[in-house]
Scaffold this motif. Structure first.
Motif, PDB file in Angstrom:
ATOM      1  N   GLN A 172       0.842  -1.193   0.000  1.00 37.81           N
ATOM      2  CA  GLN A 172       0.000   0.000   0.000  1.00 37.81           C
ATOM      3  C   GLN A 172       0.882   1.249   0.000  1.00 37.81           C
ATOM      4  OE1 GLN A 172      -3.201  -0.117   2.801  1.00 37.81           O
ATOM      5  NE2 GLN A 172      -4.039   1.842   2.119  1.00 37.81           N
ATOM      6  N   VAL A 173       0.439   2.275  -0.723  1.00 37.65           N
ATOM      7  CA  VAL A 173       1.160   3.549  -0.818  1.00 37.65           C
ATOM      8  C   VAL A 173       0.261   4.627  -0.249  1.00 37.65           C
ATOM      9  CG1 VAL A 173       2.107   5.270  -2.406  1.00 37.65           C
ATOM     10  CG2 VAL A 173       2.376   2.843  -2.915  1.00 37.65           C
ATOM     11  N   THR A 174       0.764   5.398   0.701  1.00 42.41           N
ATOM     12  CA  THR A 174      -0.108   6.374   1.357  1.00 42.41           C
ATOM     13  C   THR A 174       0.676   7.583   1.848  1.00 42.41           C
ATOM     14  OG1 THR A 174      -1.740   6.677   3.112  1.00 42.41           O
ATOM     15  CG2 THR A 174       0.100   5.231   3.623  1.00 42.41           C
ATOM     16  N   LEU A 181      -4.969   8.477  11.752  1.00 36.61           N
ATOM     17  CA  LEU A 181      -5.661   8.251  10.481  1.00 36.61           C
ATOM     18  C   LEU A 181      -6.997   8.984  10.476  1.00 36.61           C
ATOM     19  CD1 LEU A 181      -4.940   4.433  10.114  1.00 36.61           C
ATOM     20  CD2 LEU A 181      -4.155   6.227   8.550  1.00 36.61           C
ATOM     21  N   ILE A 189     -11.605   4.374   7.776  1.00 35.02           N
ATOM     22  CA  ILE A 189     -10.481   5.227   7.368  1.00 35.02           C
ATOM     23  C   ILE A 189     -10.904   6.014   6.126  1.00 35.02           C
ATOM     24  CG2 ILE A 189      -8.118   5.242   6.501  1.00 35.02           C
ATOM     25  CD1 ILE A 189      -7.768   2.553   8.050  1.00 35.02           C
ATOM     26  N   PHE A 456      13.612  -7.505   0.087  1.00 30.88           N
ATOM     27  CA  PHE A 456      12.944  -8.744   0.467  1.00 30.88           C
ATOM     28  C   PHE A 456      12.473  -8.578   1.909  1.00 30.88           C
ATOM     29  CE2 PHE A 456      17.556  -8.983   0.805  1.00 30.88           C
ATOM     30  CZ  PHE A 456      17.759  -9.339   2.129  1.00 30.88           C
ATOM     31  N   PRO A 457      11.716  -9.527   2.460  1.00 28.91           N
ATOM     32  CA  PRO A 457      11.217  -9.329   3.826  1.00 28.91           C
ATOM     33  C   PRO A 457      12.370  -9.011   4.781  1.00 28.91           C
ATOM     34  CG  PRO A 457      10.136 -11.219   2.838  1.00 28.91           C
ATOM     35  CD  PRO A 457      11.205 -10.779   1.878  1.00 28.91           C
ATOM     36  N   GLN A 458      12.263  -7.931   5.493  1.00 24.64           N
ATOM     37  CA  GLN A 458      13.290  -7.434   6.421  1.00 24.64           C
ATOM     38  C   GLN A 458      14.541  -6.922   5.693  1.00 24.64           C
ATOM     39  OE1 GLN A 458      12.591  -7.560   9.918  1.00 24.64           O
ATOM     40  NE2 GLN A 458      10.586  -8.262   9.206  1.00 24.64           N
ATOM     41  N   GLY A 459      14.545  -6.898   4.384  1.00 19.04           N
ATOM     42  CA  GLY A 459      15.772  -6.544   3.667  1.00 19.04           C
ATOM     43  C   GLY A 459      15.646  -5.219   2.948  1.00 19.04           C
ATOM     44  N   ILE A 460      16.185  -4.153   3.555  1.00 18.42           N
ATOM     45  CA  ILE A 460      16.087  -2.808   2.958  1.00 18.42           C
ATOM     46  C   ILE A 460      17.228  -1.930   3.433  1.00 18.42           C
ATOM     47  CG2 ILE A 460      14.646  -1.821   4.807  1.00 18.42           C
ATOM     48  CD1 ILE A 460      13.034  -0.441   2.555  1.00 18.42           C
TER      49      ILE A 460
ATOM     50  N   GLN B 172       4.710   6.824   1.871  1.00 13.38           N
ATOM     51  CA  GLN B 172       5.032   5.679   2.723  1.00 13.38           C
ATOM     52  C   GLN B 172       4.556   4.385   2.053  1.00 13.38           C
ATOM     53  OE1 GLN B 172       3.982   6.216   6.809  1.00 13.38           O
ATOM     54  NE2 GLN B 172       4.913   4.268   7.425  1.00 13.38           N
ATOM     55  N   VAL B 173       5.349   3.334   2.206  1.00 12.09           N
ATOM     56  CA  VAL B 173       5.034   2.024   1.638  1.00 12.09           C
ATOM     57  C   VAL B 173       4.879   1.050   2.794  1.00 12.09           C
ATOM     58  CG1 VAL B 173       5.917   0.117   0.239  1.00 12.09           C
ATOM     59  CG2 VAL B 173       6.370   2.477  -0.449  1.00 12.09           C
ATOM     60  N   THR B 174       3.752   0.341   2.838  1.00 10.50           N
ATOM     61  CA  THR B 174       3.522  -0.535   3.997  1.00 10.50           C
ATOM     62  C   THR B 174       2.660  -1.728   3.621  1.00 10.50           C
ATOM     63  OG1 THR B 174       2.692  -0.602   6.277  1.00 10.50           O
ATOM     64  CG2 THR B 174       1.480   0.797   4.745  1.00 10.50           C
ATOM     65  N   THR B 175       2.827  -2.809   4.384  1.00 18.76           N
ATOM     66  CA  THR B 175       1.878  -3.920   4.309  1.00 18.76           C
ATOM     67  C   THR B 175       1.115  -4.065   5.623  1.00 18.76           C
ATOM     68  OG1 THR B 175       3.622  -5.467   4.969  1.00 18.76           O
ATOM     69  CG2 THR B 175       3.205  -5.255   2.609  1.00 18.76           C
ATOM     70  N   LEU B 178      -4.029  -1.102   7.951  1.00 17.82           N
ATOM     71  CA  LEU B 178      -4.240   0.242   8.507  1.00 17.82           C
ATOM     72  C   LEU B 178      -5.374   0.253   9.526  1.00 17.82           C
ATOM     73  CD1 LEU B 178      -3.653   2.791   5.611  1.00 17.82           C
ATOM     74  CD2 LEU B 178      -2.041   1.502   6.987  1.00 17.82           C
ATOM     75  N   LEU B 181      -3.566  -1.443  13.179  1.00 24.91           N
ATOM     76  CA  LEU B 181      -2.114  -1.300  13.200  1.00 24.91           C
ATOM     77  C   LEU B 181      -1.548  -1.965  14.458  1.00 24.91           C
ATOM     78  CD1 LEU B 181      -1.912   2.434  12.070  1.00 24.91           C
ATOM     79  CD2 LEU B 181      -0.975   0.478  10.815  1.00 24.91           C
ATOM     80  N   LYS B 192       8.312  -2.889  13.273  1.00 26.44           N
ATOM     81  CA  LYS B 192       9.044  -4.173  13.183  1.00 26.44           C
ATOM     82  C   LYS B 192       8.189  -5.215  12.484  1.00 26.44           C
ATOM     83  CE  LYS B 192      12.515  -4.039  16.788  1.00 26.44           C
ATOM     84  NZ  LYS B 192      11.991  -3.247  17.937  1.00 26.44           N
ATOM     85  N   ASP B 194       6.171  -4.523  10.043  1.00 18.51           N
ATOM     86  CA  ASP B 194       5.948  -4.147   8.646  1.00 18.51           C
ATOM     87  C   ASP B 194       6.853  -5.014   7.750  1.00 18.51           C
ATOM     88  OD1 ASP B 194       4.890  -2.843   6.472  1.00 18.51           O
ATOM     89  OD2 ASP B 194       5.372  -0.821   7.186  1.00 18.51           O
ATOM     90  N   PHE B 195       6.581  -4.993   6.465  1.00 14.77           N
ATOM     91  CA  PHE B 195       7.266  -5.916   5.541  1.00 14.77           C
ATOM     92  C   PHE B 195       8.784  -5.874   5.673  1.00 14.77           C
ATOM     93  CE2 PHE B 195       9.017  -7.360   1.528  1.00 14.77           C
ATOM     94  CZ  PHE B 195       8.224  -8.446   1.202  1.00 14.77           C
ATOM     95  N   PHE B 196       9.311  -4.664   5.766  1.00 14.53           N
ATOM     96  CA  PHE B 196      10.764  -4.525   5.814  1.00 14.53           C
ATOM     97  C   PHE B 196      11.305  -4.415   7.231  1.00 14.53           C
ATOM     98  CE2 PHE B 196       9.623  -2.921   1.547  1.00 14.53           C
ATOM     99  CZ  PHE B 196      10.376  -3.810   0.791  1.00 14.53           C
ATOM    100  N   GLY B 197      10.412  -4.521   8.235  1.00 15.54           N
ATOM    101  CA  GLY B 197      10.866  -4.443   9.621  1.00 15.54           C
ATOM    102  C   GLY B 197      11.153  -3.035  10.077  1.00 15.54           C
ATOM    103  N   LYS B 198      10.877  -2.067   9.242  1.00 18.42           N
ATOM    104  CA  LYS B 198      11.034  -0.667   9.596  1.00 18.42           C
ATOM    105  C   LYS B 198      10.208   0.175   8.626  1.00 18.42           C
ATOM    106  CE  LYS B 198      15.597  -0.781   8.988  1.00 18.42           C
ATOM    107  NZ  LYS B 198      17.007  -0.390   8.728  1.00 18.42           N
ATOM    108  N   ALA B 200       9.231   2.382   5.577  1.00 17.75           N
ATOM    109  CA  ALA B 200       9.774   2.397   4.219  1.00 17.75           C
ATOM    110  C   ALA B 200       9.027   3.423   3.376  1.00 17.75           C
ATOM    111  CB  ALA B 200       9.659   1.012   3.588  1.00 17.75           C
TER     112      ALA B 200
END
Lengths: 462, 462
Positions: A172-174, A181, A189, A456-460, B172-175, B178, B181, B192, B194-198, B200
């Protein structure tokens, strides 16, 4: 004037003056002479610099650490060392940046796992230098092939309000503040206050937009980033990857198959000419691919078989092949089945067509049997599916009915349906995961090693 | 065999048999003959089909609506109509898709505003066909120029955890769900999970990653999508746009200026050769650009001036120029000032260098005066800034100090600092907003008209 190693090595002449810039890979310093092995990233082979003990700056060389950067002026000479054609006899040099002992690439032979942790520096190794140069040449070949056939590079949007593409989980992009919110009067929302006035995601495919362009300006291809939010920690999946998606107006599945085969064979034939040293290095070190294998893929016609016939062949082979997943008509072929088809039955790439409609996308053209769709997958030895494509459904009523099967409201994609209302034509295209192609050609087994900064998951981190 | 109009028009010979596929633009049907004006999107000029009244399918032509799609076989003949070189005398034809009266492109001369509402169809008009073809050729020229100089196309990531780039608001990019949360034990949103653990975001520049690659494999360029979440409803801003960002290792600001000038002059010189009909059409209709103007930009050296000298010149000109924003040393130049420099003072593109450090990014190399940085902007007549670049700060202590000035914690970008710790070198690069270039060359005044599916506040329909 700056001269790249690649240029010097291919065009340099003995006794020519050169100025080189690069990073130190290793050195041997004795009392009377120093040998510096240097690379600037433009080529697989290092260049050797020879500094005479009488050079006024000779003493500085003792402090020069692996990874330090330098400029040197000198003269090209035929090298006496083996495996080197040319070396530079240095007249003067300048050290730009030191490289202290903590430099993590002091020794050779680091594991790929370790190098992933230092992605900002791994491009300085032989392996990743090779992969990145091959990646660049493959990208050039993508453009060359399609432009050469009159396709136009189309830039389709990455942020999308459509969640109908159905190819996987989406990010999702927001711009809404997550910690407060906004809510509408029913307490939900309020996405009306979000940047786009509605929910938005990162796209999983540029195809639907690509179709609109193909039906306006003719054949197009996309080549850009694409996203999947699946939580898959595998060697074959990335959260962010590059896709190539050509789309042809006035074309059928047959044209699509021919395009896919022509494309792959062109790329395989050319890449072995353009990156022979890189492919040789990677083949020797990782033993998963070779110049000969890649060249052989280009030299013969691909096999062709329908899904229904492929299933028959696989069932007949089941006793000897010992598949983990049993085969029957209606299953989605697994990688083990695909590889058996390509490696054992056809012994070359094979295009499987006319898959059951139930596990293929809504936009694929329904065949007259009402059970299969005009889809095709290109299956390659060693890797399985490398390209997936289809002729698109161009009959409005069939399209709408298929959308309802997939729980997509036709009114949400009215613009897409318009492409059939107004001058619809047979059209077809395919998708190629660019990193899969780079993996295939380089023989790298982990997809995280064929893109500079994998997500990738956790990889950024980088 | 499918033959594109572009090929037929440039290579076709009289009496040659052709099979054409296209969409009907207009028709004139009389009792004995029908003239169909058709285009397939590959070229600016339409092709005329002539169908004789004796053709067995002649009656079908009365139902053929504007926008309908058809296939026709026939023979090329020299055309008697003016402005057309060739026409096709049709032997047989087939209608693929009808186009009912609701087809929104029935008549010519729709406004650009109206066409923006039907972005999925606007590529079928003369204007947008021209813009998209010019866009494609400009993209090809970007690759040609940089590849020709040995630069490698680098794919830098779009999803980033760094919010240090400082070039603007970010998406913001998130999985995370919403509507529920996850919270940590202090009640804050638990990224933690979220998809990337932080947290994004979508990147605003590929430069920092590009620097890492330039300092590994040598000169690179990025060419990919970039994002800004600013709520700007202007004719010059998009939320999603394409950027070109070359980065050179072992290079200074002087090399950077030369690269920018060489690049633009190459692109201007080539585009007038490759898209003469498109540029001629756009110049005639929109009167903002012309083939002659673009060609003239390529034919002369760009001007060069420091910011400090430019400010002096602008102050001297203030009485006559009547600027809205008064000029003094330390201000960020406005478009009116930039245009005055390029249009009135230099009468050609001009490169302004050495801007005050306070409104430039942290990574730009600090000059010895401690007040300005080694930055450059290329300013073009009619549009203002078209390229912005700099030499990068390669001194660790200065870089860290500049980061602190910008409230960026050095430990958050430790990998970026590493590029200076280990074999740092002078390096430089620039950024070009690709849509600005397309705007400049096509003369389209609204940036939403130079990308097929623009993204802007509330704008995400297609």
């Amino acid at each position: 004037m700056r001269q790249r190693f690649k240029t010097i090595m291919t065009e340099g002449k003995v006794d020519q003056k050169v100025t080189i810039f690069g990073w130190l890979r290793s050195k041997r310093v004795s009392k009377n002479v120093a040998f510096l092995v240097v690379n600037d990233g433009s080529t697989q082979k290092d260049l050797q610099l020879v500094v005479d003990g009488t050079n006024p700056d000779f003493a500085k060389l003792s402090e020069l650490g692996t990874g330090a950067s330098l400029r040197a002026e000198g003269v090209l000479k035929a090298s006496l060392g083996k495996g080197q054609d040319m070396e530079v006899h240095v007249d003067s040099f300048e050290i730009y940046g030191a490289s202290p002992e903590e430099y993590p690439l002091q020794k050779k032979g680091h594991t790929l796992e370790f190098l992933r942790e230092i992605a900002h520096l791994r491009g300085r190794t032989n392996s990743f230098g090779a992969v990145y140069r091959v990646r660049n040449q493959l990208a050039v070949l993508v453009h060359e092939f399609f432009q050469g056939r009159g396709f136009q590079w189309a830039h389709t949007p990455l942020i999308t309000a459509s969640d109908a593409e159905g190819a996987g989980e989406m990010f999702q992009v927001t711009t809404l503040p997550l910690d407060k919110l906004p809510r509408d009067d029913k307490g939900a929302i309020d996405f009306k206050q979000d940047f786009f006035g509605k929910k938005a995601h990162l796209t999983v495919s540029g195809q639907l937009n690509g179709e609109a362009l193909a039906l306006s300006i003719g054949d197009i291809y996309t080549f850009g980033p694409t996203f999947r939010a699946e939580n898959s920690n595998t060697t074959r999946h990335l959260a962010e990857f590059w896709m190539v998606e050509p789309e042809m107006a006035f074309a059928t599945l047959k044209d699509d198959m021919q395009l896919a085969e022509d494309f792959l064979r062109y790329v395989f034939a050319e890449i072995v000419k353009r990156c022979p040293e890189e492919l040789d290095f990677l083949g020797t070190h990782y033993k998963n691919s070779s110049v000969e294998q890649i060249a052989a893929l280009a030299s013969q016609d691909f096999g062709r078989i329908t899904y229904t016939d492929a299933v028959k062949e696989l069932i007949a082979a089941s006793n000897s092949a010992k598949f983990e997943y049993p085969v029957s008509w209606g299953i989605d072929l697994q990688t083990e089945h695909e590889r058996y088809l390509a490696e054992v039955i056809f012994k070359k790439p094979v295009i499987v067509t006319d898959y059951p409609k139930d596990f293929k996308a809504f936009y694929m053209r329904l065949n007259d049997d009402n059970k299969t769709v005009a889809a095709m997958d290109v299956i390659a030895p060693r890797i399985g599916e490398i390209i997936g494509g289809s002729q698109r459904e161009d009959r409005i009523d069939v399209l709408k009915s298929r959308m309802r099967d997939f729980h997509i409201a036709p009114e949400d994609l009215s613009w897409y349906i318009d492409l059939r209302r107004f001058g619809g034509v047979p059209h077809a295209g395919f998708g190629l995961g660019f990193e899969r192609l780079v993996q295939y050609v380089t023989g790298m087994t982990n997809i995280r090693d064929v893109i500079p900064f994998p997500r990738f998951p956790q990889g950024i981190h980088f």
